[in-house]
Design a protein around this motif. Structure first.
Motif, mmCIF file in Angstrom:
data_model
loop_
_atom_site.group_PDB
_atom_site.id
_atom_site.type_symbol
_atom_site.label_atom_id
_atom_site.label_comp_id
_atom_site.label_asym_id
_atom_site.label_seq_id
_atom_site.Cartn_x
_atom_site.Cartn_y
_atom_site.Cartn_z
ATOM 1 N N ALA A 281 -21.855 -29.459 -9.052
ATOM 2 C CA ALA A 281 -20.986 -28.497 -7.766
ATOM 3 C C ALA A 281 -21.181 -29.337 -6.957
ATOM 4 O O ALA A 281 -20.897 -28.667 -5.994
ATOM 5 C CB ALA A 281 -21.017 -27.706 -8.239
ATOM 6 N N ARG B 158 -29.379 -25.841 -9.605
ATOM 7 C CA ARG B 158 -29.204 -26.271 -8.239
ATOM 8 C C ARG B 158 -30.696 -26.176 -6.606
ATOM 9 O O ARG B 158 -31.358 -25.833 -6.974
ATOM 10 C CB ARG B 158 -27.971 -25.373 -7.068
ATOM 11 N N GLU C 247 -16.239 -28.321 -5.399
ATOM 12 C CA GLU C 247 -16.364 -27.605 -4.366
ATOM 13 C C GLU C 247 -15.736 -27.790 -3.175
ATOM 14 O O GLU C 247 -16.018 -28.517 -2.300
ATOM 15 C CB GLU C 247 -17.483 -27.126 -4.092
ATOM 16 N N ARG D 152 -23.739 -26.873 -14.625
ATOM 17 C CA ARG D 152 -22.844 -27.708 -14.006
ATOM 18 C C ARG D 152 -23.180 -28.065 -12.257
ATOM 19 O O ARG D 152 -24.186 -27.991 -12.124
ATOM 20 C CB ARG D 152 -20.938 -26.590 -13.861
HETATM 21 N N1 GLU Z 1 -21.236 -26.880 -3.345
HETATM 22 C C1 GLU Z 1 -22.274 -26.543 -2.732
HETATM 23 C C2 GLU Z 1 -23.051 -27.883 -1.949
HETATM 24 O O1 GLU Z 1 -22.717 -29.120 -2.580
HETATM 25 C C3 GLU Z 1 -23.180 -26.531 -4.046
HETATM 26 C C4 GLU Z 1 -22.664 -25.410 -4.775
HETATM 27 C C5 GLU Z 1 -23.038 -25.272 -6.025
HETATM 28 O O2 GLU Z 1 -24.254 -25.083 -6.302
HETATM 29 O O3 GLU Z 1 -23.646 -23.248 -6.364
HETATM 30 O O4 GLU Z 1 -24.351 -27.448 -1.984
#
Ligand code: GLU
Length: 296
Positions: free
Chosen positions: A10, A225, A44, A8
């Motif tokens: 996010a 990430r 998110e 994913r």
């Molecule tokens: N929403 C988070 C961000 O933009 C990433 C969260 C994740 O990948 O766990 O930094």
């Protein structure tokens, strides 16, 4: 649940998509393809004041322009507060949460007084002082009175109690690298965060809580990430243990930097996908820029 690998991307729609995001999205896409798996897109957006539908639309358009595809449906966290509430209720029933009333200013004063008296006050990996936890000792009656008074509060995790209740030690499998090259079997150290917020004063959840709930609900097997979130994984692993959620594999990648060696940020308009496009770069040029810095 599918036995396919599920990845994913996010992002939080609170600013423009920049080259660093594109790099992360592309890496997720490539790894999902290599595994013959799926890549999901999750927005998110629990911070309903900073996240806007305009940024969200722009992000989707920029990803489309780059040709990075995902499997529908897109999950918007702001549409799932009930899911996070259920997880919060469960942790509450385990008596691992307490209402925390100190404001940022109160915390600053508390810590300054301690440090002024020569004590070293612990700080989390982002440099923020640990929450003083004055309410941890309050009786149920005191807590109820304070809640009844209408004073705003956040729900915080009693991390020491939580660690005592979870498996000890907790590990995760790191397929990428942390900021100082950590890889392989990593021991989680959730207490480095202190008593984190699991439901904010203004929002009935937090980043840490919603991310672990969603990764489980969406059957995510592989989390790819930036390594700015490497230490957050310690807290995520603790929450997964407490909530009896599956353990994904983790792959933290390095962060793209600007010409001054700083991490790219949403406020740094120069590397926003829009800017690059306006400067005449094609989607392929932008993807090539990502590829050229693709040492993972
Ligand atoms: N929403 C988070 C961000 O933009 C990433 C969260 C994740 O990948 O766990 O930094």
């Amino acid at each position: 649940m599918s036995d396919k690998d599920i990845f994913r991307f996010a992002p939080s729609p609170n600013g423009a998509l920049h080259l660093g995001h594109a790099y992360s999205a592309l890496l997720n896409r490539q790894m999902a393809d290599k595994a013959h798996g799926t890549m999901l897109l999750r927005l998110e957006d629990i911070d309903t004041t900073r996240c806007t539908t305009e940024y969200e639309m722009q992000m989707l358009q920029d990803l489309h322009w780059l040709g990075i595809q995902w499997s529908e449906p897109v999950r918007r966290q702001s549409a799932h507060f009930d899911d996070y509430r259920q997880a919060l209720d469960r942790l509450q029933a385990m008596q691992l949460l307490y209402p925390a009333f100190l404001t940022r200013g109160d915390i600053r004063k508390f810590v300054a007084a301690r440090e002024g008296a020569g004590f070293q006050w612990p700080r989390d990996p982002d440099g923020a002082p640990h929450y003083p936890g004055v309410e941890r000792q309050y009786s149920t009656g005191q807590r109820q009175d304070l809640i009844g008074s209408g004073k705003p509060f956040a729900w915080r995790l009693d991390v020491k109690k939580a660690c005592a209740m979870a498996d000890d030690p907790i590990f995760w499998e790191e397929l990428g690298r942390g900021p100082i090259g950590q890889t392989g079997r990593i021991k989680a150290e959730p207490s480095i965060w202190g008593d984190v917020i699991l439901a904010r004063k203004d929002v009935p959840t937090s980043y840490h809580l919603s991310v672990v709930v969603d990764d489980a609900l969406q059957g995510v097997s592989d989390i790819v990430r930036g390594h700015d979130l490497f230490h957050a994984t310690s807290m995520h692993r603790l929450l997964q243990c407490l909530l009896e959620l599956p353990t994904p594999r983790y792959h933290h990648h390095r962060l793209l930097q600007d010409g001054f060696g700083r991490k790219l940020s949403k406020s740094d308009g120069d590397t926003s996908i829009r800017q690059l496009r306006a400067r005449g770069l094609s989607a392929d040029d932008v993807l090539a820029l990502c590829e050229s810095s693709q040492t993972i």
